[in-house]
Design a protein around this motif. Sequence first.
Motif, PDB file in Angstrom:
ATOM      1  N   TRP A  55       0.834  -1.196   0.000  1.00  0.00           N
ATOM      2  CA  TRP A  55       0.000   0.000   0.000  1.00  0.00           C
ATOM      3  C   TRP A  55       0.870   1.248   0.000  1.00  0.00           C
ATOM      4  CZ3 TRP A  55      -3.388  -1.914   4.684  1.00  0.00           C
ATOM      5  CH2 TRP A  55      -4.178  -2.988   4.263  1.00  0.00           C
ATOM      6  N   VAL A  56       0.394   2.305  -0.664  1.00  0.00           N
ATOM      7  CA  VAL A  56       1.124   3.566  -0.758  1.00  0.00           C
ATOM      8  C   VAL A  56       0.293   4.697  -0.159  1.00  0.00           C
ATOM      9  CG1 VAL A  56       2.058   5.288  -2.352  1.00  0.00           C
ATOM     10  CG2 VAL A  56       2.413   2.867  -2.797  1.00  0.00           C
ATOM     11  N   PHE A  57       0.956   5.637   0.496  1.00  0.00           N
ATOM     12  CA  PHE A  57       0.290   6.836   0.997  1.00  0.00           C
ATOM     13  C   PHE A  57       0.681   8.049   0.154  1.00  0.00           C
ATOM     14  CE2 PHE A  57      -1.669   6.565   5.341  1.00  0.00           C
ATOM     15  CZ  PHE A  57      -1.907   5.215   5.279  1.00  0.00           C
ATOM     16  N   LEU A  58      -0.336   8.776  -0.300  1.00  0.00           N
ATOM     17  CA  LEU A  58      -0.149  10.071  -0.942  1.00  0.00           C
ATOM     18  C   LEU A  58      -0.651  11.153   0.006  1.00  0.00           C
ATOM     19  CD1 LEU A  58      -1.589   9.422  -4.523  1.00  0.00           C
ATOM     20  CD2 LEU A  58       0.775   9.154  -3.776  1.00  0.00           C
ATOM     21  N   GLY A  59      -0.180  12.382  -0.220  1.00  0.00           N
ATOM     22  CA  GLY A  59      -0.699  13.488   0.570  1.00  0.00           C
ATOM     23  C   GLY A  59       0.242  14.660   0.611  1.00  0.00           C
ATOM     24  N   CYS A  60      -0.309  15.837   0.886  1.00  0.00           N
ATOM     25  CA  CYS A  60       0.473  17.065   0.947  1.00  0.00           C
ATOM     26  C   CYS A  60       1.518  16.998   2.051  1.00  0.00           C
ATOM     27  CB  CYS A  60      -0.449  18.253   1.214  1.00  0.00           C
ATOM     28  SG  CYS A  60      -1.527  18.699  -0.149  1.00  0.00           S
ATOM     29  N   PRO A  61       2.557  17.825   1.955  1.00  0.00           N
ATOM     30  CA  PRO A  61       3.516  17.932   3.058  1.00  0.00           C
ATOM     31  C   PRO A  61       2.800  18.293   4.354  1.00  0.00           C
ATOM     32  CG  PRO A  61       4.325  19.107   1.121  1.00  0.00           C
ATOM     33  CD  PRO A  61       2.911  18.697   0.818  1.00  0.00           C
ATOM     34  N   GLY A  62       3.116  17.563   5.421  1.00  0.00           N
ATOM     35  CA  GLY A  62       2.535  17.856   6.721  1.00  0.00           C
ATOM     36  C   GLY A  62       1.219  17.177   7.002  1.00  0.00           C
ATOM     37  N   VAL A  63       0.685  16.394   6.058  1.00  0.00           N
ATOM     38  CA  VAL A  63      -0.633  15.796   6.270  1.00  0.00           C
ATOM     39  C   VAL A  63      -0.596  14.641   7.263  1.00  0.00           C
ATOM     40  CG1 VAL A  63      -0.613  14.036   4.451  1.00  0.00           C
ATOM     41  CG2 VAL A  63      -2.759  15.202   5.011  1.00  0.00           C
ATOM     42  N   GLY A  64       0.562  14.006   7.432  1.00  0.00           N
ATOM     43  CA  GLY A  64       0.672  12.909   8.400  1.00  0.00           C
ATOM     44  C   GLY A  64       0.890  11.550   7.776  1.00  0.00           C
ATOM     45  N   GLU A 120      -6.296  25.073   5.652  1.00  0.00           N
ATOM     46  CA  GLU A 120      -6.090  25.878   6.853  1.00  0.00           C
ATOM     47  C   GLU A 120      -5.381  25.063   7.941  1.00  0.00           C
ATOM     48  OE1 GLU A 120      -8.756  28.311  10.201  1.00  0.00           O
ATOM     49  OE2 GLU A 120      -9.705  27.537   8.385  1.00  0.00           O
ATOM     50  N   ALA A 121      -5.799  23.805   8.088  1.00  0.00           N
ATOM     51  CA  ALA A 121      -5.178  22.932   9.088  1.00  0.00           C
ATOM     52  C   ALA A 121      -3.769  22.534   8.656  1.00  0.00           C
ATOM     53  CB  ALA A 121      -6.037  21.691   9.302  1.00  0.00           C
ATOM     54  N   LEU A 122      -3.579  22.256   7.363  1.00  0.00           N
ATOM     55  CA  LEU A 122      -2.247  21.910   6.859  1.00  0.00           C
ATOM     56  C   LEU A 122      -1.254  23.034   7.106  1.00  0.00           C
ATOM     57  CD1 LEU A 122      -2.848  20.183   3.412  1.00  0.00           C
ATOM     58  CD2 LEU A 122      -1.497  19.262   5.296  1.00  0.00           C
ATOM     59  N   LEU A 123      -1.664  24.258   6.835  1.00  0.00           N
ATOM     60  CA  LEU A 123      -0.787  25.406   7.018  1.00  0.00           C
ATOM     61  C   LEU A 123      -0.419  25.561   8.486  1.00  0.00           C
ATOM     62  CD1 LEU A 123       0.602  27.848   5.761  1.00  0.00           C
ATOM     63  CD2 LEU A 123      -1.520  29.137   6.087  1.00  0.00           C
ATOM     64  N   ALA A 124      -1.407  25.432   9.371  1.00  0.00           N
ATOM     65  CA  ALA A 124      -1.141  25.561  10.806  1.00  0.00           C
ATOM     66  C   ALA A 124      -0.203  24.456  11.290  1.00  0.00           C
ATOM     67  CB  ALA A 124      -2.452  25.519  11.584  1.00  0.00           C
ATOM     68  N   LYS A 125      -0.402  23.223  10.784  1.00  0.00           N
ATOM     69  CA  LYS A 125       0.474  22.115  11.188  1.00  0.00           C
ATOM     70  C   LYS A 125       1.918  22.365  10.773  1.00  0.00           C
ATOM     71  CE  LYS A 125      -0.260  17.812  11.067  1.00  0.00           C
ATOM     72  NZ  LYS A 125      -0.480  16.446  10.545  1.00  0.00           N
ATOM     73  N   ALA A 142       1.168  23.570  17.365  1.00  0.00           N
ATOM     74  CA  ALA A 142      -0.089  24.128  16.861  1.00  0.00           C
ATOM     75  C   ALA A 142      -1.285  23.477  17.543  1.00  0.00           C
ATOM     76  CB  ALA A 142      -0.189  23.931  15.353  1.00  0.00           C
ATOM     77  N   SER A 143      -2.194  24.304  18.025  1.00  0.00           N
ATOM     78  CA  SER A 143      -3.480  23.832  18.530  1.00  0.00           C
ATOM     79  C   SER A 143      -4.539  24.289  17.534  1.00  0.00           C
ATOM     80  CB  SER A 143      -3.764  24.406  19.924  1.00  0.00           C
ATOM     81  OG  SER A 143      -5.005  23.932  20.410  1.00  0.00           O
ATOM     82  N   ILE A 144      -5.027  23.348  16.741  1.00  0.00           N
ATOM     83  CA  ILE A 144      -5.896  23.684  15.615  1.00  0.00           C
ATOM     84  C   ILE A 144      -7.350  23.491  16.005  1.00  0.00           C
ATOM     85  CG2 ILE A 144      -6.478  23.095  13.228  1.00  0.00           C
ATOM     86  CD1 ILE A 144      -3.571  22.045  12.975  1.00  0.00           C
ATOM     87  N   ASP A 145      -8.126  24.548  15.913  1.00  0.00           N
ATOM     88  CA  ASP A 145      -9.550  24.497  16.254  1.00  0.00           C
ATOM     89  C   ASP A 145     -10.307  25.277  15.177  1.00  0.00           C
ATOM     90  OD1 ASP A 145     -11.992  24.206  17.424  1.00  0.00           O
ATOM     91  OD2 ASP A 145     -11.517  25.310  19.260  1.00  0.00           O
ATOM     92  N   ILE A 146     -10.815  24.544  14.189  1.00  0.00           N
ATOM     93  CA  ILE A 146     -11.510  25.162  13.062  1.00  0.00           C
ATOM     94  C   ILE A 146     -13.015  24.978  13.238  1.00  0.00           C
ATOM     95  CG2 ILE A 146     -11.798  25.136  10.552  1.00  0.00           C
ATOM     96  CD1 ILE A 146      -8.960  24.004  10.360  1.00  0.00           C
ATOM     97  N   LYS A 147     -13.726  26.049  13.246  1.00  0.00           N
ATOM     98  CA  LYS A 147     -15.174  26.003  13.419  1.00  0.00           C
ATOM     99  C   LYS A 147     -15.852  25.582  12.120  1.00  0.00           C
ATOM    100  CE  LYS A 147     -14.529  27.567  17.559  1.00  0.00           C
ATOM    101  NZ  LYS A 147     -14.567  26.601  18.686  1.00  0.00           N
ATOM    102  N   GLY A 148     -16.867  24.744  12.234  1.00  0.00           N
ATOM    103  CA  GLY A 148     -17.620  24.332  11.061  1.00  0.00           C
ATOM    104  C   GLY A 148     -18.490  25.466  10.536  1.00  0.00           C
TER     105      GLY A 148
END
Length: 238
Positions: A55-64, A120-125, A142-148
């Motif tokens: 299995w392979v993981f893709l994703g932006c830098p910082g996504v985990g 927004e979360a990626l940038l904060a991370k 970073a403490s990320i708290d994004i309101k819906g």
Amino acid sequence: MAAITRLVKRASPSLSVSSTAARRLFCSESSSHAPPQDHFHAPQRKDPKDRNVQWVFLGCPGVGKGTYASRLCNLIGVPHIATGDLVRHELASKGPLSSQEILERVIDIDLVVNLKLQEEALLAKCLGRRICNQCGGNFNVASIDIKGENGSPGMFMAPLLPPAHCMSKLITRSDDTEAVVKERLRIYNEMSKPVEEFYRSRGKLLEFNLPGGIPESWPKLLQALNLDDYEEKRSAAA
């Protein structure tokens, strides 16, 4: 390509692979917590010991990618092999193989997980990343708290704080500035599209929208992989 081939030959039949555009290992779910049925069918529920795990993981830098791939490798007992640098070197060498041929021949991939997170979360991370200049440990303040909004769910991600003896020794990577991070995300989004489409066209791409931090995302990732009861069985047997 010879370097990649040697690496794969040395690995066991069950393995995980990681890179940035062909990165890390395992599977996911869409925002509706179900894979798109016209493109992908979740792996059959069976003991991972009885099947290859490629299995392979893709994703932006910082996504985990590394975090989730490592946890899954530890859970089912397969190696985690980072091949990103090898692939990038091969693509830059102007050899006879095209990028598609490299993707076809790196390894016989069974499943590709495309991890996604709100920008927004990626940038904060990325801006919250810190390194201890003594022990080399990686942390995130970073403490990320994004309101819906407009019916969309909110998101909370707790910081990954260092122990007290590391707190005064934290440093920030020189390239973790807002301008640099935004440019890295822009380049990734632009360059990853052909890779995503390559695996999507082969019915191997599974989108997984991270709903929050590890406590929220890990159980849902296991469900998407049909491994939600595997962790329970392993814990019970321990």
